[in-house]
Design an enzyme around this catalytic site. Structure first.
Site, mmCIF file in Angstrom:
data_model
loop_
_atom_site.group_PDB
_atom_site.id
_atom_site.type_symbol
_atom_site.label_atom_id
_atom_site.label_comp_id
_atom_site.label_asym_id
_atom_site.label_seq_id
_atom_site.Cartn_x
_atom_site.Cartn_y
_atom_site.Cartn_z
ATOM 1 N N LYS A 11 -5.520 20.838 3.647
ATOM 2 C CA LYS A 11 -5.076 20.007 4.795
ATOM 3 C C LYS A 11 -3.819 19.235 4.404
ATOM 4 O O LYS A 11 -2.799 19.300 5.088
ATOM 5 C CB LYS A 11 -6.176 19.032 5.179
ATOM 6 C CG LYS A 11 -5.713 17.880 6.074
ATOM 7 C CD LYS A 11 -6.799 16.917 6.452
ATOM 8 C CE LYS A 11 -7.053 15.843 5.444
ATOM 9 N NZ LYS A 11 -6.108 14.697 5.498
ATOM 10 N N ASN A 12 -3.884 18.506 3.286
ATOM 11 C CA ASN A 12 -2.770 17.637 2.918
ATOM 12 C C ASN A 12 -1.542 18.435 2.474
ATOM 13 O O ASN A 12 -0.409 18.018 2.717
ATOM 14 C CB ASN A 12 -3.220 16.653 1.838
ATOM 15 C CG ASN A 12 -4.287 15.704 2.379
ATOM 16 O OD1 ASN A 12 -4.451 15.570 3.599
ATOM 17 N ND2 ASN A 12 -5.032 15.079 1.491
ATOM 18 N N CYS A 106 -6.059 2.167 8.267
ATOM 19 C CA CYS A 106 -7.281 2.852 8.699
ATOM 20 C C CYS A 106 -8.431 2.235 7.914
ATOM 21 O O CYS A 106 -8.281 1.221 7.239
ATOM 22 C CB CYS A 106 -7.172 4.349 8.454
ATOM 23 S SG CYS A 106 -6.982 4.737 6.728
ATOM 24 N N ARG A 111 -2.671 0.895 3.977
ATOM 25 C CA ARG A 111 -1.790 2.079 4.017
ATOM 26 C C ARG A 111 -0.320 1.682 4.275
ATOM 27 O O ARG A 111 0.285 2.079 5.271
ATOM 28 C CB ARG A 111 -2.245 3.090 5.067
ATOM 29 C CG ARG A 111 -3.713 3.443 5.088
ATOM 30 C CD ARG A 111 -4.253 4.103 3.848
ATOM 31 N NE ARG A 111 -3.700 5.395 3.535
ATOM 32 C CZ ARG A 111 -4.158 6.553 4.044
ATOM 33 N NH1 ARG A 111 -5.123 6.519 4.927
ATOM 34 N NH2 ARG A 111 -3.617 7.704 3.707
ATOM 35 N N PRO A 112 0.277 0.853 3.436
ATOM 36 C CA PRO A 112 1.663 0.409 3.667
ATOM 37 C C PRO A 112 2.657 1.568 3.578
ATOM 38 O O PRO A 112 2.325 2.658 3.105
ATOM 39 C CB PRO A 112 1.909 -0.595 2.546
ATOM 40 C CG PRO A 112 0.955 -0.207 1.485
ATOM 41 C CD PRO A 112 -0.265 0.314 2.182
ATOM 42 N N ASP A 114 6.016 0.706 2.510
ATOM 43 C CA ASP A 114 7.178 0.092 1.850
ATOM 44 C C ASP A 114 7.890 1.040 0.895
ATOM 45 O O ASP A 114 9.136 1.034 0.804
ATOM 46 C CB ASP A 114 6.765 -1.189 1.121
ATOM 47 C CG ASP A 114 5.675 -0.925 0.087
ATOM 48 O OD1 ASP A 114 4.684 -0.235 0.428
ATOM 49 O OD2 ASP A 114 5.821 -1.370 -1.056
ATOM 50 N N LEU A 115 7.172 1.893 0.193
ATOM 51 C CA LEU A 115 7.822 2.801 -0.767
ATOM 52 C C LEU A 115 8.571 3.921 -0.039
ATOM 53 O O LEU A 115 9.628 4.374 -0.493
ATOM 54 C CB LEU A 115 6.787 3.363 -1.745
ATOM 55 C CG LEU A 115 6.090 2.315 -2.617
ATOM 56 C CD1 LEU A 115 5.031 2.966 -3.515
ATOM 57 C CD2 LEU A 115 7.098 1.529 -3.458
ATOM 58 N N ASP A 294 -10.187 10.792 -2.889
ATOM 59 C CA ASP A 294 -10.778 11.493 -1.739
ATOM 60 C C ASP A 294 -12.155 12.072 -2.055
ATOM 61 O O ASP A 294 -12.894 12.438 -1.141
ATOM 62 C CB ASP A 294 -9.853 12.621 -1.268
ATOM 63 C CG ASP A 294 -8.577 12.068 -0.664
ATOM 64 O OD1 ASP A 294 -7.621 12.850 -0.476
ATOM 65 O OD2 ASP A 294 -8.521 10.853 -0.422
ATOM 66 N N VAL A 316 -7.315 3.138 -5.965
ATOM 67 C CA VAL A 316 -6.239 3.599 -5.088
ATOM 68 C C VAL A 316 -6.226 2.858 -3.762
ATOM 69 O O VAL A 316 -5.187 2.421 -3.295
ATOM 70 C CB VAL A 316 -6.334 5.128 -4.878
ATOM 71 C CG1 VAL A 316 -5.271 5.610 -3.917
ATOM 72 C CG2 VAL A 316 -6.222 5.846 -6.225
ATOM 73 N N ARG A 386 -11.763 16.379 11.630
ATOM 74 C CA ARG A 386 -10.301 16.182 11.471
ATOM 75 C C ARG A 386 -9.796 16.883 10.213
ATOM 76 O O ARG A 386 -8.653 17.312 10.145
ATOM 77 C CB ARG A 386 -9.996 14.692 11.314
ATOM 78 C CG ARG A 386 -9.746 13.940 12.567
ATOM 79 C CD ARG A 386 -9.215 12.564 12.206
ATOM 80 N NE ARG A 386 -8.100 12.668 11.270
ATOM 81 C CZ ARG A 386 -7.669 11.648 10.525
ATOM 82 N NH1 ARG A 386 -8.265 10.483 10.586
ATOM 83 N NH2 ARG A 386 -6.649 11.783 9.709
HETATM 84 C C1 EPZ Z 1 -2.301 11.047 0.617
HETATM 85 O O1 EPZ Z 1 -2.201 9.875 1.392
HETATM 86 C C2 EPZ Z 1 -3.458 11.798 1.237
HETATM 87 N N1 EPZ Z 1 -3.167 12.077 2.633
HETATM 88 C C3 EPZ Z 1 -4.729 10.961 1.133
HETATM 89 O O2 EPZ Z 1 -5.795 11.745 1.642
HETATM 90 C C4 EPZ Z 1 -4.992 10.642 -0.337
HETATM 91 O O3 EPZ Z 1 -6.121 9.794 -0.426
HETATM 92 C C5 EPZ Z 1 -3.774 9.945 -0.943
HETATM 93 O O4 EPZ Z 1 -2.596 10.753 -0.761
HETATM 94 C C6 EPZ Z 1 -3.955 9.676 -2.420
HETATM 95 O O5 EPZ Z 1 -4.163 10.877 -3.084
HETATM 96 C C7 EPZ Z 1 -2.302 13.067 2.942
HETATM 97 O O6 EPZ Z 1 -1.736 13.711 2.079
HETATM 98 C C8 EPZ Z 1 -2.072 13.323 4.397
HETATM 99 P P1 EPZ Z 1 -0.488 7.324 -1.040
HETATM 100 P P2 EPZ Z 1 -0.917 8.911 1.206
HETATM 101 O O7 EPZ Z 1 0.836 7.072 -0.438
HETATM 102 O O8 EPZ Z 1 0.265 9.708 0.869
HETATM 103 C C9 EPZ Z 1 -0.073 2.797 -1.879
HETATM 104 C C10 EPZ Z 1 -7.610 12.287 3.004
HETATM 105 O O9 EPZ Z 1 -8.786 11.874 3.041
HETATM 106 N N2 EPZ Z 1 1.212 2.881 -1.154
HETATM 107 O O10 EPZ Z 1 -0.569 8.043 -2.336
HETATM 108 O O11 EPZ Z 1 -0.851 7.999 2.372
HETATM 109 C C11 EPZ Z 1 -1.230 2.702 -0.907
HETATM 110 O O12 EPZ Z 1 -1.489 1.390 -0.540
HETATM 111 C C12 EPZ Z 1 -6.477 11.302 2.821
HETATM 112 O O13 EPZ Z 1 -7.273 13.496 3.062
HETATM 113 C C13 EPZ Z 1 2.060 1.782 -1.168
HETATM 114 O O14 EPZ Z 1 1.745 0.755 -1.762
HETATM 115 O O15 EPZ Z 1 -1.402 8.090 -0.051
HETATM 116 C C14 EPZ Z 1 -2.386 3.256 -1.675
HETATM 117 O O16 EPZ Z 1 -2.934 2.229 -2.460
HETATM 118 C C15 EPZ Z 1 -6.944 9.861 2.743
HETATM 119 N N3 EPZ Z 1 3.235 1.859 -0.486
HETATM 120 C C16 EPZ Z 1 -1.748 4.275 -2.601
HETATM 121 O O17 EPZ Z 1 -0.331 4.022 -2.570
HETATM 122 C C17 EPZ Z 1 3.601 2.994 0.191
HETATM 123 O O18 EPZ Z 1 4.713 3.014 0.789
HETATM 124 C C18 EPZ Z 1 -2.035 5.689 -2.180
HETATM 125 O O19 EPZ Z 1 -1.265 5.934 -1.100
HETATM 126 C C19 EPZ Z 1 2.723 4.090 0.189
HETATM 127 C C20 EPZ Z 1 1.538 4.018 -0.492
#
Ligand code: EPZ
Length: 412
Positions: A11-12, A106, A111-112, A114-115, A294, A316, A386
């Site tokens: 999916k991802n 969610c 889910r910020p 900022d990065l 996950d 995470v 989903r």
């Molecule tokens: C991806 O989400 C996956 N979703 C998530 O899967 C997965 O849990 C996550 O990566 C971690 O592996 C998709 O790929 C669609 P992140 P993503 O940015 O990219 C912090 C599922 O169940 N962060 O790695 O949104 C954030 O707060 C979903 O399939 C910032 O601080 O995850 C979190 O603590 C759930 N600033 C951490 O990074 C930012 O700008 C992980 O977020 C972005 C993220």
């Protein structure tokens, strides 16, 4: 549960590559794209932007983004799914302008973004974040050195995609290393992008003027593989997972061995068997190659009936333990404090009425229900639909008795 199992495409991984198709002038053909709601949502956004996208029954997806007619992804679409935000970078790099609604938080955390914004800004875009939308403009992006304060998968994908059509060299430091990042880079390189280091903490992108269409097969869904491996182990079953890539889920497989499951790997796939009560263990979720967040919830479901006390530390997301309250209704003995959960093993869980609060929580409840005494009824199963393709049918094919849309009775 017993029998053969074949995982769907990731999916991802598919969501990221579909977004990346916005960068490509010409037809892209993707294979093994799962038929799930999140994919349908992403395709609706691409069609709204003017992209031709046709998904066939066998999972073949044809995309042609030669003629993009809009630069905006509306809130009602983006709010359905956070991953939609990843169209920002490709749309900006391809057309010089993008306006995308800010994805909401969610159930698992804030889910910020900022990065994401730090990276897009570093590439030279003018970025505004107001009225619930991010608007970015740049006649042409230019390469930059970008340090990610956290190895965010989404931010790594966003920046890598935008950098492909930027002028000059981009270096992403503390990049995410998830297999979906590596597969996205492989897809982009086949389209003509110049990317080195994907899968490591430092990714280098040399910008090019245009990308051209290719064919690509999506990698197997490592979270689905882990989910069904844990379901089989929890029911003391014996399943063979045909297309698993062990190195994509080695942390989970290793922890399964530690609690007492048998996991054998060979060129054809993975065999998972279990025939005894499990032993408690501790889990700390980390970015890849650490234990994946996950699968924290599915693993937690299994640990509720392991001998001893398990401690889960969720590093995470801020709150990804709501599913434990639902498992308490089934008799689990759990205690949570911020990002730490203490799970004291009980002899067995009892069926109850429970609610899926998010995608992976729903999967965790199903895993618990399959081994519980009595009938379990899981509501809000649309969360599961989903992200897992044909979830209930796949469970039935392995011997579980699942009454679709009704009670999910236990079964060995
Ligand atoms: C991806 O989400 C996956 N979703 C998530 O899967 C997965 O849990 C996550 O990566 C971690 O592996 C998709 O790929 C669609 P992140 P993503 O940015 O990219 C912090 C599922 O169940 N962060 O790695 O949104 C954030 O707060 C979903 O399939 C910032 O601080 O995850 C979190 O603590 C759930 N600033 C951490 O990074 C930012 O700008 C992980 O977020 C972005 C993220």
């Amino acid at each position: 549960m017993s029998g053969d199992f074949t995982a769907s495409g990731s999916k991802n991984g598919a969501l990221a590559i579909i977004a990346a198709s916005l960068l490509v002038e010409g037809e892209v053909v993707l294979r093994r794209v799962p038929h799930i709601k999140d994919i349908f949502t992403m395709l609706d956004i691409l069609r709204y932007l003017g992209v031709r996208a046709e998904l066939s029954e066998d999972g073949t997806l044809q995309i042609d983004a030669s003629n993009i007619v809009r630069n905006e992804a509306p809130a009602e679409m983006v709010k359905k799914m956070r991953a939609s935000f990843s169209v920002l970078g490709p749309l900006l790099a391809r057309t010089g302008r993008a306006r995308v609604a800010v994805p909401g938080g969610c159930d698992i955390g804030a889910r910020p973004i900022d990065l994401h914004l730090k990276g897009i800004h570093a590439l030279g875009a003018l970025v505004r974040n107001d009225y619930g939308h991010v608007e970015a403009k740049a006649s042409r992006l230019r390469g930059a050195r970008i340090y990610l304060d956290f190895p965010s998968a989404g931010a790594t994908q966003q920046i890598m995609m935008a950098a492909c059509l930027s002028e000059g060299t981009t270096v992403i430091e503390q990049a995410a290393c998830e297999p979906e990042i590596t597969d996205l880079a492989w897809f982009l390189r086949k389209c003509g992008a110049r990317i080195e280091g994907a899968g490591t903490g430092t990714i280098q992108v040399q910008g090019v003027r245009r990308l051209t269409g290719v064919e690509h097969e999506i990698i197997p869904d490592r979270v689905e593989v882990g989910t069904f491996a844990l379901a089989a182990a929890n029911t003391r079953g014996d399943i063979f997972i045909r297309n698993a890539v062990p190195e994509h889920c080695s942390a989970v497989l290793q922890k399964m061995r530690e609690i007492g499951a048998t996991v054998d790997e060979d060129a054809a796939g993975l065999r998972v068997t279990a025939n005894r009560r499990f032993i408690a263990t501790d889990i700390v979720t980390m970015p890849f190659p650490g234990f994946p967040t996950d699968l924290q919830q599915p693993m937690g479901a299994v640990l509720t009936t392991a001998d001893g006390t398990s401690i889960i530390t969720e590093k995470v997301y801020e709150h990804r333990f709501r599913y434990l309250n639902e498992l308490k209704r089934m008799g689990a003995d759990v205690y949570t404090e911020n990002r730490v959960a203490v799970i004291r093993g009980v002899p067995y869980l009892q069926g109850a009425q429970v609610t899926a609060t998010d995608l992976r929580a729903g999967a965790a409840l199903a895993i618990a229900a399959l081994a519980a005494e009595g009938v379990t009824e899981i509501s809000d199963v649309e969360h599961i639909q989903r992200g897992y393709e044909n979830f209930e049918d796949k469970l039935r094919a392995l011997g579980a008795s699942v009454l679709s849309g009704e009670a999910l009775p236990c079964s060995q």
